[in-house]
Design a protein around this motif. Structure first.
Motif, PDB file in Angstrom:
ATOM      1  N   SER A  81       0.412 -10.822   3.332  1.00  0.00           N
ATOM      2  CA  SER A  81      -0.476  -9.675   3.780  1.00  0.00           C
ATOM      3  C   SER A  81       0.782  -8.143   3.859  1.00  0.00           C
ATOM      4  N   ASP A  82       1.839  -8.658   4.074  1.00  0.00           N
ATOM      5  CA  ASP A  82       2.671  -7.246   4.373  1.00  0.00           C
ATOM      6  C   ASP A  82       3.524  -7.145   3.414  1.00  0.00           C
ATOM      7  N   GLU A  83       3.208  -7.792   1.806  1.00  0.00           N
ATOM      8  CA  GLU A  83       3.946  -7.508   0.827  1.00  0.00           C
ATOM      9  C   GLU A  83       2.946  -7.044  -0.239  1.00  0.00           C
TER      10      GLU A  83
END
Ligand SMILES: C[S@@+](CC[C@H](N)C(=O)[O-])C[C@H]1O[C@@H](n2cnc3c(N)ncnc32)[C@H](O)[C@@H]1O
Length: 238
Positions: A81-83
């Motif tokens: 989700s953070d990439e």
């Protein structure tokens, strides 16, 4: 617990859904050499273990994982989700869409058939793009009954020559191949053995059957690994 629930109790929690290492991704991508800002598709990516290694080959580009099993896709969407350069979606690798600099397909092409699968991938390749896939292969002309037992009823398995013929028949030229390493198989089976040990004591009949079958598969691979395994093939359209 249903048979399907038992299956995913074991397999749904593993990091990988087949053998592989980042080194094998690196080897294949060094042959395909995607543009730094290009896009790589991981077709049949399972829980997405190869996505980070693939991303390192497109430092300004993107990786798209396409997978039929929705719970794997949900896992990937949470894990990455953070990439923003990694996306995962439910889809059918027979109809990838897009325009990809490279298509990586680890231990999944046999669902379509090698020739049929490569033909299906072709329209989704950008100019100059290519495919890397791993596929069951005999490393001997006379596999033992133990080696045959490892692949069960998969009748598409063939030798190196037979596999190259299937690649050519799809209108591709093979540009490199190597056996998937023992380390790659252990990267799949060692966590599986740990998970089997965790689940074993409380397992009911359905789960026990799945755990027994997984243990048998691991033992069969260890006995037959000189005779069979996956061949990792890199190929480009003619
Ligand atoms: C043996 S697993 C390998 C997964 C992953 N590449 C890996 O090495 O960990 C094969 C995967 O292909 C997926 N699959 C099978 N047929 C598919 C299709 N037509 N389209 C997309 N995914 C498919 C399965 O759901 C499964 O996750």
């Amino acid at each position: 617990m249903t048979e399907e629930e038992a299956f995913f109790t074991l397999y749904g929690s593993l990091v990988r859904a087949g053998p592989g290492t980042p080194e094998e991704v690196d080897w294949a991508m060094s042959l395909l050499n995607p543009h730094p800002d290009g896009t790589i598709c991981d077709a049949g990516c399972g829980p997405g273990a190869d996505l980070p290694a693939l991303l390192s080959h497109v430092p300004e580009g993107r990786v798209v994982g396409i997978e039929a099993h929705a719970p794997f896709v949900e896992r990937m969407q949470a894990a990455f989700s953070d990439e923003p350069r990694i996306t995962a979606r439910v889809g059918d690798m027979a109809d990838l869409g897009g325009s990809f600099d490279a298509i990586w397909c680890a231990g999944a092409l046999y669902f379509l058939g090698v020739t049929e699968g490569l033909e299906a991938f072709k329209p989704s390749l950008a100019w100059g793009g290519g495919v890397a896939f791993s596929e069951p292969c005999w490393f001997t002309d006379n596999p033992s009954p133990a080696a045959e037992a490892f692949w069960g009823d998969y009748d598409g398995i063939t030798t190196h020559k037979g596999l190259m013929d299937k690649v050519w028949a799809a209108g591709f030229d093979p540009i490199g191949d190597q056996p998937v390493s023992d380390a790659a198989w252990e990267a799949y089976y060692t966590p599986m053995e740990r998970r089997i040990a965790e689940l074993r004591d409380d397992a009911g009949p359905e789960l026990s059957k799945v755990l027994d079958e997984a243990e048998l598969e691991i033992a069969r691979w260890r006995a037959a690994r000189e005779e069979t395994g996956y061949l990792l093939v890199v190929a480009v359209p003619r």
